[in-house]
Design an enzyme around this catalytic site. Structure first.
Site, PDB file in Angstrom:
ATOM      1  N   PHE A 109      -3.803 -23.057  15.260  1.00 29.91           N
ATOM      2  CA  PHE A 109      -4.071 -23.671  14.068  1.00 29.91           C
ATOM      3  C   PHE A 109      -3.078 -24.133  13.272  1.00 29.91           C
ATOM      4  O   PHE A 109      -2.257 -23.218  12.846  1.00 29.91           O
ATOM      5  CB  PHE A 109      -4.946 -22.596  13.369  1.00 29.91           C
ATOM      6  CG  PHE A 109      -5.716 -22.980  12.149  1.00 29.91           C
ATOM      7  CD1 PHE A 109      -6.834 -23.622  12.019  1.00 29.91           C
ATOM      8  CD2 PHE A 109      -5.001 -23.113  10.787  1.00 29.91           C
ATOM      9  CE1 PHE A 109      -7.592 -23.811  10.998  1.00 29.91           C
ATOM     10  CE2 PHE A 109      -5.761 -23.232   9.371  1.00 29.91           C
ATOM     11  CZ  PHE A 109      -7.078 -23.788   9.800  1.00 29.91           C
ATOM     12  N   GLU A 133       3.608 -26.603   7.091  1.00 30.17           N
ATOM     13  CA  GLU A 133       4.619 -27.590   7.330  1.00 30.17           C
ATOM     14  C   GLU A 133       5.910 -26.946   6.838  1.00 30.17           C
ATOM     15  O   GLU A 133       5.978 -25.907   5.873  1.00 30.17           O
ATOM     16  CB  GLU A 133       4.368 -29.005   6.789  1.00 30.17           C
ATOM     17  CG  GLU A 133       3.051 -29.395   7.200  1.00 30.17           C
ATOM     18  CD  GLU A 133       2.763 -31.095   7.321  1.00 30.17           C
ATOM     19  OE1 GLU A 133       3.740 -31.442   6.433  1.00 30.17           O
ATOM     20  OE2 GLU A 133       1.881 -31.526   7.768  1.00 30.17           O
ATOM     21  N   ILE A 186       3.391 -21.740  13.430  1.00 27.44           N
ATOM     22  CA  ILE A 186       2.077 -21.779  13.833  1.00 27.44           C
ATOM     23  C   ILE A 186       2.050 -20.762  15.164  1.00 27.44           C
ATOM     24  O   ILE A 186       2.544 -20.641  16.119  1.00 27.44           O
ATOM     25  CB  ILE A 186       1.946 -23.346  14.415  1.00 27.44           C
ATOM     26  CG1 ILE A 186       2.237 -24.303  13.455  1.00 27.44           C
ATOM     27  CG2 ILE A 186       0.651 -23.515  15.150  1.00 27.44           C
ATOM     28  CD1 ILE A 186       1.497 -24.078  12.076  1.00 27.44           C
ATOM     29  N   ALA A 198     -10.051 -16.036   8.134  1.00 30.10           N
ATOM     30  CA  ALA A 198      -9.062 -15.344   8.566  1.00 30.10           C
ATOM     31  C   ALA A 198      -8.588 -14.285   7.507  1.00 30.10           C
ATOM     32  O   ALA A 198      -8.448 -13.304   7.716  1.00 30.10           O
ATOM     33  CB  ALA A 198      -7.891 -16.303   8.935  1.00 30.10           C
ATOM     34  N   GLN A 246       3.668  20.479  -3.987  1.00 34.73           N
ATOM     35  CA  GLN A 246       2.585  19.601  -4.774  1.00 34.73           C
ATOM     36  C   GLN A 246       3.243  18.086  -4.881  1.00 34.73           C
ATOM     37  O   GLN A 246       2.296  17.265  -4.757  1.00 34.73           O
ATOM     38  CB  GLN A 246       2.692  20.053  -6.178  1.00 34.73           C
ATOM     39  CG  GLN A 246       1.995  21.360  -6.128  1.00 34.73           C
ATOM     40  CD  GLN A 246       1.796  22.082  -7.498  1.00 34.73           C
ATOM     41  OE1 GLN A 246       2.170  21.513  -8.509  1.00 34.73           O
ATOM     42  NE2 GLN A 246       0.882  22.999  -7.502  1.00 34.73           N
ATOM     43  N   GLY A 255      14.676  10.297   6.946  1.00 31.11           N
ATOM     44  CA  GLY A 255      15.775   9.480   7.838  1.00 31.11           C
ATOM     45  C   GLY A 255      14.858   9.245   9.116  1.00 31.11           C
ATOM     46  O   GLY A 255      15.087   8.106   9.493  1.00 31.11           O
ATOM     47  N   GLU A 311      -1.727 -16.707   4.975  1.00 32.86           N
ATOM     48  CA  GLU A 311      -3.122 -16.663   4.547  1.00 32.86           C
ATOM     49  C   GLU A 311      -3.264 -16.663   3.142  1.00 32.86           C
ATOM     50  O   GLU A 311      -3.969 -16.187   2.436  1.00 32.86           O
ATOM     51  CB  GLU A 311      -3.861 -15.672   5.105  1.00 32.86           C
ATOM     52  CG  GLU A 311      -4.089 -15.557   6.587  1.00 32.86           C
ATOM     53  CD  GLU A 311      -4.883 -16.818   7.166  1.00 32.86           C
ATOM     54  OE1 GLU A 311      -5.486 -17.570   6.284  1.00 32.86           O
ATOM     55  OE2 GLU A 311      -4.790 -17.285   8.423  1.00 32.86           O
TER      56      GLU A 311
HETATM   57  C1  FAD Z   1       4.160 -14.266  10.871  1.00 28.41           C
HETATM   58  C2  FAD Z   1       3.462 -15.812  10.155  1.00 28.41           C
HETATM   59  C3  FAD Z   1       2.478 -16.363  10.900  1.00 28.41           C
HETATM   60  C4  FAD Z   1       1.841 -17.416  10.463  1.00 28.41           C
HETATM   61  N1  FAD Z   1       0.800 -18.250  11.187  1.00 28.41           N
HETATM   62  C5  FAD Z   1       0.532 -19.294  10.686  1.00 28.41           C
HETATM   63  C6  FAD Z   1      -0.289 -20.069  11.380  1.00 28.41           C
HETATM   64  O1  FAD Z   1      -1.024 -19.647  12.554  1.00 28.41           O
HETATM   65  N2  FAD Z   1      -0.729 -21.453  10.951  1.00 28.41           N
HETATM   66  C7  FAD Z   1      -0.219 -21.931   9.802  1.00 28.41           C
HETATM   67  O2  FAD Z   1      -0.764 -22.989   9.534  1.00 28.41           O
HETATM   68  N3  FAD Z   1       0.607 -20.991   9.169  1.00 28.41           N
HETATM   69  C8  FAD Z   1       1.180 -19.950   9.575  1.00 28.41           C
HETATM   70  N4  FAD Z   1       1.823 -19.206   8.663  1.00 28.41           N
HETATM   71  C9  FAD Z   1       2.429 -19.990   7.462  1.00 28.41           C
HETATM   72  C10 FAD Z   1       2.017 -19.325   6.228  1.00 28.41           C
HETATM   73  O3  FAD Z   1       0.746 -19.491   6.139  1.00 28.41           O
HETATM   74  C11 FAD Z   1       3.211 -19.803   5.218  1.00 28.41           C
HETATM   75  O4  FAD Z   1       4.296 -19.040   5.302  1.00 28.41           O
HETATM   76  C12 FAD Z   1       2.611 -19.329   3.719  1.00 28.41           C
HETATM   77  O5  FAD Z   1       1.419 -20.312   3.233  1.00 28.41           O
HETATM   78  C13 FAD Z   1       3.778 -19.630   2.531  1.00 28.41           C
HETATM   79  O6  FAD Z   1       4.338 -20.728   3.068  1.00 28.41           O
HETATM   80  P1  FAD Z   1       6.048 -20.906   2.933  1.00 28.41           P
HETATM   81  O7  FAD Z   1       6.270 -19.712   3.780  1.00 28.41           O
HETATM   82  O8  FAD Z   1       6.302 -22.157   3.244  1.00 28.41           O
HETATM   83  O9  FAD Z   1       6.162 -20.541   1.304  1.00 28.41           O
HETATM   84  P2  FAD Z   1       6.425 -21.592   0.248  1.00 28.41           P
HETATM   85  O10 FAD Z   1       5.190 -22.258   0.040  1.00 28.41           O
HETATM   86  O11 FAD Z   1       7.776 -22.191   0.264  1.00 28.41           O
HETATM   87  O12 FAD Z   1       6.338 -20.479  -0.995  1.00 28.41           O
HETATM   88  C14 FAD Z   1       7.763 -19.861  -1.498  1.00 28.41           C
HETATM   89  C15 FAD Z   1       7.284 -18.803  -2.583  1.00 28.41           C
HETATM   90  O13 FAD Z   1       6.852 -19.374  -3.777  1.00 28.41           O
HETATM   91  C16 FAD Z   1       5.629 -18.982  -4.296  1.00 28.41           C
HETATM   92  N5  FAD Z   1       4.838 -20.082  -4.750  1.00 28.41           N
HETATM   93  C17 FAD Z   1       4.526 -21.337  -4.474  1.00 28.41           C
HETATM   94  N6  FAD Z   1       4.013 -21.839  -5.229  1.00 28.41           N
HETATM   95  C18 FAD Z   1       3.694 -21.297  -6.297  1.00 28.41           C
HETATM   96  C19 FAD Z   1       3.192 -21.244  -7.664  1.00 28.41           C
HETATM   97  N7  FAD Z   1       2.157 -22.659  -7.853  1.00 28.41           N
HETATM   98  N8  FAD Z   1       3.091 -20.389  -8.499  1.00 28.41           N
HETATM   99  C20 FAD Z   1       3.944 -19.372  -8.262  1.00 28.41           C
HETATM  100  N9  FAD Z   1       4.522 -19.114  -7.020  1.00 28.41           N
HETATM  101  C21 FAD Z   1       4.327 -20.008  -6.163  1.00 28.41           C
HETATM  102  C22 FAD Z   1       4.949 -18.496  -2.986  1.00 28.41           C
HETATM  103  O14 FAD Z   1       3.914 -17.369  -3.427  1.00 28.41           O
HETATM  104  C23 FAD Z   1       5.929 -17.891  -2.382  1.00 28.41           C
HETATM  105  O15 FAD Z   1       6.440 -16.661  -2.884  1.00 28.41           O
HETATM  106  C24 FAD Z   1       2.424 -18.067   9.193  1.00 28.41           C
HETATM  107  C25 FAD Z   1       3.517 -17.371   8.543  1.00 28.41           C
HETATM  108  C26 FAD Z   1       4.077 -16.093   8.937  1.00 28.41           C
HETATM  109  C27 FAD Z   1       5.155 -15.560   8.253  1.00 28.41           C
END
Ligand code: FAD
Length: 398
Positions: free
Chosen positions: A134, A138, A168, A257, A294, A355, A378
């Protein structure tokens, strides 16, 4: 000393479940204990995704198990949640696999696909013969999918997709990718008349599609996440998901999900609590088991409260889902709470193990590391706080 009962016995959670739900849970617990636990520490260490388990999960009926028809089990939301809980009690990577395959990729096809698309993909995916991924996030930021730059351009009688996706799950192993892209159809020939987010079913063997596993992960090491490059990927009209228009398409799948995570994170939390209890009764310091202090008991009691409250919240959301009444804001309550509390429990359990708690003799650091990913994907904590803030105030603070 009295013998400590199991956590389940203390609360008698089973009494709230049907026979069918208990059967699904037991099937998943058996698989987790007999197949996953014996190999998971090594797989995590070696960064190994055990592809052969995919077929076994299909045979057990866990893939797309909450969907109806097309070879899917058609189980209830609570049964699905219990399976997520038991798989994640072994490792978040395997619950993640089931989520990506069933709640994201299969759900997208099941919710929005044509009959032809459903018949082509779903039975093989339910059986574990085919793997789906899925592709929404980006490289420039996952929290704001509206800012996506991947495009699908109308060309002749089909589409050409260009762009990049990151993180992804399963992409390098997948047979089909659900790719979300902004369509560029200015003439409106395909009925869009501008740009809108649409979903495309892209066989991963299509020229121009490249998936490269992301290395250097210290979390989710027994599962695979990839960078995807889409370079002039040409697909026909039959690749577009007819029922998904705009971002409500991918969000409909994300909610499925997220619901599984509400349960799954509590599985990881339960395993950490069990490890802490086991250590508390076996480790002797100052001439007595550490659990006889405790201060240690207070920690165990607090961890237990959060596990049980989290599971009860998950059950409430599951019953709402079964009635078709579950809202996105309610899912945010569950996702935010479950992952936050599971992480806190993992950290507290690690401290009790002291540890030895930093070694892989115990599963706790692995769960803690995995939960860092679960916290981020998610919808991060902040995104769910913003969803709830909007719900409470009526003000959009995104
Ligand atoms: C192990 C893993 C599996 C994944 N699997 C999938 C997958 O199968 N398909 C898919 O499409 N994606 C997948 N993802 C992507 C995932 O959904 C994104 O990493 C997530 O949405 C966050 O995006 P980013 O890492 O680019 O963080 P960013 O969007 O760059 O965010 C950076 C930080 O800024 C904060 N932030 C952003 N906007 C705001 C706001 N308006 N106010 C306050 N804080 C904010 C965020 O909370 C975060 O702490 C996966 C990620 C991981 C780590």
């Amino acid at each position: 000393m009295t013998t400590a009962p199991s956590i389940d016995q203390v609360f008698d959670f089973d009494a709230l479940l049907s026979e069918e739900e208990r059967t699904w849970q037991q099937k998943a617990r058996t698989f987790a204990q007999e197949r996953l636990l014996p190999v998971i520490e090594e797989d995590f260490e070696q960064k190994h995704f055990r592809r052969e388990f995919v077929k076994e999960l299909g045979d057990l009926g866990f893939l797309g198990m909450h969907l109806k028809g097309y070879g899917c089990a058609g189980a209830g939301a609570v049964s699905y949640g219990l399976v997520c809980l038991e798989l994640e009690a072994a490792d978040s990577g395997w619950r993640t696999f089931v989520s990506v395959q069933g709640s994201l990729a299969m759900s997208a096809i099941h919710k929005y696909g044509s009959e032809e698309q459903k018949n082509r993909w779903l039975p093989g995916m339910a059986a574990g013969d085919l793997v789906g991924c899925f592709a929404l996030t980006e490289p420039q930021g996952g929290s704001d999918p509206a800012g996506m730059t991947t495009t699908a351009r109308r060309d002749g009688d089909g589409w050409v997709i260009d762009g990049a996706k990151r993180w992804i799950g399963l992409a390098s192993l997948a047979d089909v990718a659900v790719v979300w892209a902004k369509v560029d159809d200015p003439s409106g020939a395909f009925g869009e008349g501008g740009s809108a987010v649409r979903g495309f079913l892209v066989p991963t063997s299509t020229p121009g599609f490249t998936a490269t596993p992301i290395d250097g992960k210290l979390s989710m090491r027994a599962s695979v996440q990839c960078d995807i490059e889409l370079d002039g990927v040409r697909v026909g009209d039959d690749a577009i998901l007819p029922g998904a228009r705009g971002l409500s398409g991918p969000f409909g799948c994300l909610n499925e999900a997220r619901y599984g995570i509400v349960w799954g994170a509590m599985g990881a939390a339960r395993s950490c609590l069990e490890a802490a209890i086991s250590r508390s009764t076996s480790r002797e310091v100052f001439g007595k088991p550490i659990g006889a202090n405790q201060l240690i008991q207070a920690k165990l009691a607090d961890m237990f409260l959060e596990v049980e409250k989290g599971i009860l919240l998950a059950l409430h959301l599951g019953r709402l889902k079964e009635r078709g009444a579950l809202t996105p804001a309610q899912i945010s309550v569950g996702k935010l709470n479950s992952v936050r509390e599971a992480l806190a429990i993992a950290h507290e359990a690690r401290a009790i193990l002291a540890g030895d708690g930093i070694t892989n003799a115990w599963p706790v650091m692995r769960h803690a590391a995995n939960l860092e990913s679960v916290r981020t994907y998610e919808g991060t904590d902040e995104i769910h706080q913003l969803i709830l803030g909007r719900e409470l105030t009526g003000l959009n603070a995104f």
